[in-house]
Write an enzyme that holds these catalytic residues in place. Structure first.
Site, PDB file in Angstrom:
ATOM      1  N   GLU A  62     -63.042 -17.623 -49.250  1.00  0.00           N
ATOM      2  CA  GLU A  62     -64.316 -16.897 -49.350  1.00  0.00           C
ATOM      3  C   GLU A  62     -65.528 -17.762 -48.996  1.00  0.00           C
ATOM      4  OE1 GLU A  62     -64.652 -14.398 -52.827  1.00  0.00           O
ATOM      5  OE2 GLU A  62     -62.496 -14.072 -52.870  1.00  0.00           O
ATOM      6  N   GLU A 100     -72.275 -19.514 -56.905  1.00  0.00           N
ATOM      7  CA  GLU A 100     -70.931 -19.199 -57.387  1.00  0.00           C
ATOM      8  C   GLU A 100     -69.891 -19.962 -56.580  1.00  0.00           C
ATOM      9  OE1 GLU A 100     -69.740 -15.078 -57.627  1.00  0.00           O
ATOM     10  OE2 GLU A 100     -67.893 -15.626 -58.684  1.00  0.00           O
ATOM     11  N   ARG A 114     -57.304 -10.366 -60.453  1.00  0.00           N
ATOM     12  CA  ARG A 114     -58.568  -9.649 -60.611  1.00  0.00           C
ATOM     13  C   ARG A 114     -58.396  -8.299 -61.302  1.00  0.00           C
ATOM     14  NH1 ARG A 114     -62.624 -11.757 -55.865  1.00  0.00           N
ATOM     15  NH2 ARG A 114     -63.695 -12.448 -57.703  1.00  0.00           N
ATOM     16  N   ASP A 116     -66.080 -19.188 -62.003  1.00  0.00           N
ATOM     17  CA  ASP A 116     -65.329 -17.938 -62.095  1.00  0.00           C
ATOM     18  C   ASP A 116     -63.852 -18.310 -62.276  1.00  0.00           C
ATOM     19  OD1 ASP A 116     -63.626 -15.813 -61.108  1.00  0.00           O
ATOM     20  OD2 ASP A 116     -65.382 -14.860 -60.214  1.00  0.00           O
ATOM     21  N   THR A 117     -63.232 -17.790 -63.337  1.00  0.00           N
ATOM     22  CA  THR A 117     -61.847 -18.191 -63.654  1.00  0.00           C
ATOM     23  C   THR A 117     -60.864 -17.825 -62.538  1.00  0.00           C
ATOM     24  OG1 THR A 117     -61.490 -16.141 -64.903  1.00  0.00           O
ATOM     25  CG2 THR A 117     -62.195 -18.071 -66.150  1.00  0.00           C
ATOM     26  N   TYR A 118     -61.110 -16.718 -61.840  1.00  0.00           N
ATOM     27  CA  TYR A 118     -60.233 -16.320 -60.733  1.00  0.00           C
ATOM     28  C   TYR A 118     -60.217 -17.389 -59.642  1.00  0.00           C
ATOM     29  CZ  TYR A 118     -59.225 -14.062 -56.239  1.00  0.00           C
ATOM     30  OH  TYR A 118     -58.766 -13.792 -54.982  1.00  0.00           O
ATOM     31  N   HIS A 119     -61.391 -17.865 -59.266  1.00  0.00           N
ATOM     32  CA  HIS A 119     -61.474 -18.881 -58.212  1.00  0.00           C
ATOM     33  C   HIS A 119     -61.003 -20.251 -58.723  1.00  0.00           C
ATOM     34  CE1 HIS A 119     -63.553 -16.076 -55.623  1.00  0.00           C
ATOM     35  NE2 HIS A 119     -64.412 -15.820 -56.591  1.00  0.00           N
ATOM     36  N   HIS A 125     -68.065 -16.145 -64.735  1.00  0.00           N
ATOM     37  CA  HIS A 125     -67.287 -14.923 -64.498  1.00  0.00           C
ATOM     38  C   HIS A 125     -65.892 -15.061 -65.102  1.00  0.00           C
ATOM     39  CE1 HIS A 125     -69.443 -13.011 -60.755  1.00  0.00           C
ATOM     40  NE2 HIS A 125     -69.984 -12.649 -61.908  1.00  0.00           N
ATOM     41  N   GLU A 142     -65.326  -9.514 -64.501  1.00  0.00           N
ATOM     42  CA  GLU A 142     -65.268  -9.096 -63.105  1.00  0.00           C
ATOM     43  C   GLU A 142     -63.848  -8.637 -62.805  1.00  0.00           C
ATOM     44  OE1 GLU A 142     -67.534 -10.803 -59.320  1.00  0.00           O
ATOM     45  OE2 GLU A 142     -66.034 -12.170 -60.049  1.00  0.00           O
TER      46      GLU A 142
HETATM   47 MN    MN Z   1     -66.981 -13.950 -59.393  1.00  0.00          MN
END
Ligand code: MN
Length: 287
Positions: free
Chosen positions: A152, A146, A211, A179-182, A205, A240
């Site tokens: 992170e 991921e 989030r 993951d779209t957030y990251h 994700h 998520e």
């Molecule tokens: Mn994620």
């Protein structure tokens, strides 16, 4: 398309009652599978989880992030060995659940680093992922790396870095997990990041920039789903979301979940399942 919901939407603990609640509510909200966090594979209630999956006709996947003591990107052989053992155990738990996938921040610790990753540390990480992937392959499990933001991990922050790492690892069952957030934090262009991963993209994700509730933030989901359709992506898509309303002692603190972004997780998840299916269908029709 199969859609899943992260277990921390429902519970902060994954003992006997937590795994059952997560499975039951994931199914009721309209998802096909639950992603169980295996932060501590030793206390995860494997037998109860398997029974709950069976009872609610649900599938599962598994994810985890390593900590400093089990950091496989470390130059300290003791930490690397501890991380490798933990990952092997996570693969075994996934196999016991019938889960086809284990992923997350498994190539480094999931934490803010104060210095860049070293070349020797990255070599350790590649070697451990190769070894874990070989073990997973025997059990029919794929292993996902991921890509997360700079707070992170210091190893994989962009899709392009992950693709290079996956090529270095050179195992057919190792995939890139975006993951779209990251991506919102690190990618120049999330749309082309999805396309550039091509057929090595194996897990996805969906999360808002904060989030929280899907659609209440700034992520352009129309563009994200258009990219998934353009890339012919047909792998798992997982919702998520985290709020201080549900707390996991280890995970919530590390992820910085300080605010209560929602309280009604049933409404949140039902809406997310509908949004993901609706957006994907719209993107397919638009193409
Ligand atoms: Mn994620």
């Amino acid at each position: 398309m199969r859609i899943g919901c992260h277990g921390l939407v429902w519970s902060g603990e994954f003992g006997p009652s937590g795994v059952r609640v997560a499975a039951e509510k994931t199914r009721a909200a309209g998802f096909d599978f639950v992603e169980f966090p295996l932060m501590d594979p030793g206390t995860f209630a494997v037998d109860e989880a398997r029974a709950a999956l069976e009872a609610f006709q649900l599938e599962s996947t598994a994810s985890l992030g390593l900590d400093a003591d089990s950091d496989v990107s470390s130059e300290d052989p003791t930490r690397v060995a501890r991380g490798a053992a933990l990952l092997h155990r996570a693969v075994d738990v996934a196999a016991a659940l019938g889960a086809p996938y284990v992923g997350g921040v498994i190539y480094s610790a999931m934490q803010k680093y104060m210095e860049p990753a070293s070349a020797a540390g990255i070599r350790n990480s590649v070697r451990v992922i190769q070894d874990v992937a070989d073990h997973a392959a025997e059990l029919g499990i794929s292993v996902g790396l991921e890509v997360v933001n700079r707070y992170e991990s210091n190893v994989l922050n962009t899709g392009r870095q992950a693709l290079a790492f996956v090529r270095e690892v050179d195992r057919p069952n190792v995939v890139v997990h975006l993951d779209t957030y990251h991506m919102n934090i690190e990618e120049s262009d999330p749309h082309s990041a999805v396309l550039s991963c091509g057929d090595r993209l194996g897990y996805f994700h969906i999360g808002e920039n904060h989030r929280g509730y899907l659609g209440s933030g700034t992520i352009d989901f129309g563009s994200v789903f258009a990219a998934l359709v353009a890339a012919n992506y047909d792998g798992p898509i997982v919702f998520e979301s985290f709020s201080s309303a549900v707390v996991s002692p280890s995970l919530s603190r590390m992820l910085g979940i300080w605010r209560e972004l929602w309280t009604d997780n049933e409404e949140l998840a039902r809406h997310a399942a509908q949004t993901i299916r609706g957006q994907f269908l719209a993107a397919q029709r638009a193409s």
